[in-house]
Design a protein around this motif. Structure first.
Motif, PDB file in Angstrom:
ATOM      1  N   HIS A  70       0.831  -1.204   0.000  1.00 28.17           N
ATOM      2  CA  HIS A  70       0.000   0.000   0.000  1.00 28.17           C
ATOM      3  C   HIS A  70       0.863   1.250   0.000  1.00 28.17           C
ATOM      4  O   HIS A  70       0.604   2.222  -0.733  1.00 28.17           O
ATOM      5  CB  HIS A  70      -0.936  -0.012   1.212  1.00 28.17           C
ATOM      6  CG  HIS A  70      -2.059   0.954   1.108  1.00 28.17           C
ATOM      7  ND1 HIS A  70      -2.919   1.228   2.137  1.00 28.17           N
ATOM      8  CD2 HIS A  70      -2.481   1.735   0.071  1.00 28.17           C
ATOM      9  CE1 HIS A  70      -3.807   2.129   1.761  1.00 28.17           C
ATOM     10  NE2 HIS A  70      -3.563   2.453   0.512  1.00 28.17           N
ATOM     11  N   ALA A  71       1.924   1.240   0.816  1.00 28.69           N
ATOM     12  CA  ALA A  71       2.841   2.386   0.869  1.00 28.69           C
ATOM     13  C   ALA A  71       3.551   2.573  -0.465  1.00 28.69           C
ATOM     14  O   ALA A  71       3.720   3.709  -0.944  1.00 28.69           O
ATOM     15  CB  ALA A  71       3.856   2.181   1.986  1.00 28.69           C
ATOM     16  N   GLU A 125       2.393   1.726  -3.377  1.00 25.46           N
ATOM     17  CA  GLU A 125       1.411   2.236  -4.337  1.00 25.46           C
ATOM     18  C   GLU A 125       1.224   3.746  -4.179  1.00 25.46           C
ATOM     19  O   GLU A 125       1.152   4.479  -5.177  1.00 25.46           O
ATOM     20  CB  GLU A 125       0.076   1.514  -4.154  1.00 25.46           C
ATOM     21  CG  GLU A 125       0.068   0.071  -4.631  1.00 25.46           C
ATOM     22  CD  GLU A 125      -1.268  -0.591  -4.387  1.00 25.46           C
ATOM     23  OE1 GLU A 125      -2.240   0.118  -4.043  1.00 25.46           O
ATOM     24  OE2 GLU A 125      -1.347  -1.822  -4.529  1.00 25.46           O
ATOM     25  N   ARG A 126       1.142   4.214  -2.945  1.00 27.85           N
ATOM     26  CA  ARG A 126       0.978   5.662  -2.707  1.00 27.85           C
ATOM     27  C   ARG A 126       2.178   6.426  -3.252  1.00 27.85           C
ATOM     28  O   ARG A 126       2.029   7.474  -3.897  1.00 27.85           O
ATOM     29  CB  ARG A 126       0.808   5.933  -1.209  1.00 27.85           C
ATOM     30  CG  ARG A 126      -0.505   5.481  -0.631  1.00 27.85           C
ATOM     31  CD  ARG A 126      -0.790   6.188   0.687  1.00 27.85           C
ATOM     32  NE  ARG A 126       0.284   5.959   1.645  1.00 27.85           N
ATOM     33  CZ  ARG A 126       0.295   4.991   2.553  1.00 27.85           C
ATOM     34  NH1 ARG A 126      -0.713   4.123   2.600  1.00 27.85           N
ATOM     35  NH2 ARG A 126       1.301   4.877   3.406  1.00 27.85           N
ATOM     36  N   THR A 127       3.365   5.919  -3.011  1.00 27.56           N
ATOM     37  CA  THR A 127       4.571   6.581  -3.519  1.00 27.56           C
ATOM     38  C   THR A 127       4.585   6.595  -5.039  1.00 27.56           C
ATOM     39  O   THR A 127       4.939   7.601  -5.667  1.00 27.56           O
ATOM     40  CB  THR A 127       5.830   5.854  -2.999  1.00 27.56           C
ATOM     41  OG1 THR A 127       5.828   5.887  -1.572  1.00 27.56           O
ATOM     42  CG2 THR A 127       7.087   6.513  -3.525  1.00 27.56           C
ATOM     43  N   ARG A 155       2.055   6.594  -7.069  1.00 30.96           N
ATOM     44  CA  ARG A 155       1.089   7.569  -7.598  1.00 30.96           C
ATOM     45  C   ARG A 155       1.640   8.986  -7.501  1.00 30.96           C
ATOM     46  O   ARG A 155       1.414   9.814  -8.396  1.00 30.96           O
ATOM     47  CB  ARG A 155      -0.231   7.448  -6.840  1.00 30.96           C
ATOM     48  CG  ARG A 155      -0.994   6.156  -7.125  1.00 30.96           C
ATOM     49  CD  ARG A 155      -2.407   6.199  -6.541  1.00 30.96           C
ATOM     50  NE  ARG A 155      -3.111   4.959  -6.809  1.00 30.96           N
ATOM     51  CZ  ARG A 155      -3.161   3.942  -5.956  1.00 30.96           C
ATOM     52  NH1 ARG A 155      -2.566   4.041  -4.768  1.00 30.96           N
ATOM     53  NH2 ARG A 155      -3.822   2.846  -6.268  1.00 30.96           N
ATOM     54  N   LEU A 156       2.341   9.267  -6.429  1.00 26.88           N
ATOM     55  CA  LEU A 156       2.892  10.613  -6.253  1.00 26.88           C
ATOM     56  C   LEU A 156       4.028  10.900  -7.226  1.00 26.88           C
ATOM     57  O   LEU A 156       4.194  12.029  -7.696  1.00 26.88           O
ATOM     58  CB  LEU A 156       3.394  10.780  -4.812  1.00 26.88           C
ATOM     59  CG  LEU A 156       2.321  10.853  -3.723  1.00 26.88           C
ATOM     60  CD1 LEU A 156       2.963  10.840  -2.342  1.00 26.88           C
ATOM     61  CD2 LEU A 156       1.461  12.101  -3.898  1.00 26.88           C
TER      62      LEU A 156
END
Length: 304
Positions: A251-252, A254-256, A258-259
């Motif tokens: 999850h972490a 994936e967030r990175t 996207r950013l």
């Protein structure tokens, strides 16, 4: 019969097209690549299904639809165009023809274990990947038609470079880190079993419906991976990480991603599919398609 096979330039579509041609059928293989499938008894044509229906389709008795976008990190709109849009193109190009749609077990809920899941299981309200969501939407395009939907899980076999490539990419210092150490039951699908299901499903006006398609019995995923690596003479030890922890890491990542506009090395969809049991009820396929799958086998994997 005269049979069209979409996605013939890929692993699954190519294997199915070749097997059907070997059976004596006249096969037209379709693919996006300029150079794709070939067979003495077949024809290959370029067709990007995402661009819409064919204007001058070949005359066929049945269609085996294998084409699609399987990238779990693909954007939703791109995946929707390829998977649901591609299925619409097939339906509009070949109205009234028998359609065998090669779907995926990914349409089931990935957030928890799949334990002998049957085809009528409730679909999740939200999938973990655009691939899974759009494959479910693609299935809905076939309602009310002379169609069979097949849902295989982790297709493997000769001609598939992807499985071994993904495993090798994950090895670091002789260790392969996997959720739950891959000590979970999985019902894999040898390409020969999937081909057999397609043969039984492609008969026009035969049984309709949706069917799980896997090998005869589940195996421990760790055993399957270990045998494959051993046969390929790759030395690696499987090391486990708890699935909940792996999901948090994914999850972490994936967030990175996207950013930063990059691609994550791990996704929650991948973790969930590997870290939980994935077994499926074959009763419907056995009864209605007379499906008689063989057990999981990596025989000959030395040469894949």
């Amino acid at each position: 019969m005269r049979i069209a096979v979409t996605g013939a330039s890929g692993f699954i579509g190519g294997a199915i097209a070749t097997a059907l041609a070997d059976d004596g059928h006249r096969v037209v293989g379709y693919g996006r690549r300029p150079v794709g499938w070939s067979h003495p008894s077949g024809t290959y044509r370029v067709w990007d299904l995402a661009r819409g229906p064919l204007r001058e389709p070949d005359r066929v008795d049945a269609v085996v639809h294998c084409a699609g976008l399987s990238d779990p990190w693909a954007g939703f709109e791109r995946a929707l165009l390829a998977n649901r849009g591609g299925t619409r193109s097939v339906v509009r190009t070949f109205p009234g023809r028998r359609i065998v749609h090669v779907s995926t077990s990914a349409v089931y809920d990935a957030a928890s274990a799949s334990v002998q899941v049957a085809e009528d299981a409730r679909m999740p309200e939200r999938h973990l990947s655009a691939y899974a969501a759009t494959k479910a939407l693609a299935e809905a395009e076939l309602g009310g038609r002379d169609a069979v939907i097949l849902r295989p899980h982790l297709v493997y076999g000769p001609g598939d470079p992807a499985l071994l490539r993904r495993l090798l990419a994950g090895i670091r210092g002789g260790r392969l880190l996997l959720p739950a150490a891959a000590e979970v039951p999985h019902a894999l699908t040898h390409i020969d079993n999937l081909v057999d299901a397609v043969r039984r499903a492609a008969i026009p006006f035969g049984p309709r419906g949706t069917f799980n398609v896997t090998d005869a019995s589940p195996v421990l995923l760790s055993d399957a991976i270990g045998e494959l690596l051993e046969r390929r003479r790759v030395e690696a030890r499987i090391v486990g990480i708890p699935t909940p922890a792996a999901l948090r890491i994914a999850h972490a990542l994936e967030r990175t991603a996207r950013l930063t506009g990059t691609r994550p090395v791990l996704t929650r969809d991948t973790v969930s599919r590997l870290g939980y049991e994935r077994t499926f009820d074959l009763a419907a396929a056995r009864e209605h398609l007379d499906y008689r799958p063989r057990e999981t086998s990596f025989e000959g994997a030395e040469h894949w």
